[in-house]
Design a protein around this motif. Structure first.
Motif, short mmCIF file in Angstrom:
data_model
loop_
_atom_site.label_atom_id
_atom_site.label_comp_id
_atom_site.label_asym_id
_atom_site.label_seq_id
_atom_site.Cartn_x
_atom_site.Cartn_y
_atom_site.Cartn_z
N UNK A 102 -0.96 -28.79 -5.24
CA UNK A 102 0.52 -28.70 -5.61
C UNK A 102 0.76 -27.24 -5.70
N UNK A 103 1.79 -26.55 -5.31
CA UNK A 103 2.32 -25.30 -5.68
C UNK A 103 3.59 -25.02 -6.13
N UNK A 104 4.02 -24.08 -6.79
CA UNK A 104 5.37 -23.91 -7.40
C UNK A 104 6.23 -23.37 -6.05
N UNK A 105 5.56 -22.85 -5.05
CA UNK A 105 6.26 -22.18 -3.96
C UNK A 105 5.42 -22.33 -2.80
N UNK A 106 5.97 -21.74 -1.68
CA UNK A 106 5.07 -21.62 -0.52
C UNK A 106 3.84 -21.05 -0.75
N UNK A 160 0.84 -16.87 -3.13
CA UNK A 160 2.00 -16.58 -2.29
C UNK A 160 1.47 -15.45 -1.59
N UNK A 161 2.55 -15.13 -0.73
CA UNK A 161 2.35 -13.83 0.53
C UNK A 161 2.34 -12.60 -0.56
N UNK A 162 3.10 -12.43 -1.51
CA UNK A 162 3.00 -11.23 -2.50
C UNK A 162 1.75 -11.06 -3.40
N UNK A 163 0.98 -12.26 -3.45
CA UNK A 163 -0.31 -12.17 -4.25
C UNK A 163 -0.14 -13.02 -5.72
N UNK A 164 1.06 -13.42 -5.87
CA UNK A 164 1.12 -14.23 -6.96
C UNK A 164 0.67 -15.74 -7.02
N UNK A 165 -0.09 -16.04 -8.02
CA UNK A 165 -0.68 -17.47 -7.95
C UNK A 165 0.29 -18.43 -8.04
N UNK A 166 0.48 -19.34 -7.16
CA UNK A 166 1.43 -20.33 -7.20
C UNK A 166 0.85 -21.76 -7.30
N UNK A 167 -0.45 -21.97 -7.37
CA UNK A 167 -1.04 -23.10 -7.83
C UNK A 167 -2.51 -22.82 -8.09
#
Length: 132
Positions: free
Chosen positions: A116-120, A89-96
């Protein structure tokens, strides 16, 4: 009035201990340098020469709950393996994160995969490819 020199005449009594120490340091340095080059060569061979599958991200397109990733994979004919892709994600968190398999006889594969990702997700990063 002249001052007497305390230095020994040049070349009369052999090499000084400083010269012997300098030569010893040069030999040790050359041996360590050769060892370092051999170690770098060993790791380079196993990283590049033994890796039967490699890939790169050509492009990616972030969607609402997924990321479309265009991968180009190069491998030995008949070799199989998988490539691991992740998105952040934009904040650096892994989303997929997902593994995508590549088998068959083709040596170069262009494929668009959907992660597939958990958020954008805002990135697509190839973490590595591994042969079976």
């Amino acid at each position: 009035m002249s001052t007497a020199s305390t230095r020994l005449p040049e070349g009369r009594y052999g090499r000084s201990s400083d010269e012997r120490a300098d030569r010893r340091l040069k030999v040790i340095g050359a041996a360590l340098g050769a060892l370092l080059l051999a170690l770098i060569g060993y790791f380079a061979y196993h990283y590049v020469g033994q890796n039967k599958i490699s890939g790169e991200v050509i492009t990616f397109k972030p969607l609402k709950d997924s990321v479309q990733v265009h991968l180009e994979v190069r491998k030995d004919a008949g070799a199989g393996g998988y490539c691991t892709v992740r998105s952040q994600a934009e904040d650096g968190a892994e989303v997929g994160r997902a593994d995508f398999r590549f088998d068959g006889d083709a040596t170069r594969i262009d494929k668009v995969v959907t992660l597939r990702t958990t958020s954008q997700g805002t990135t697509a990063e190839l973490l590595g490819c591994h042969a079976d």
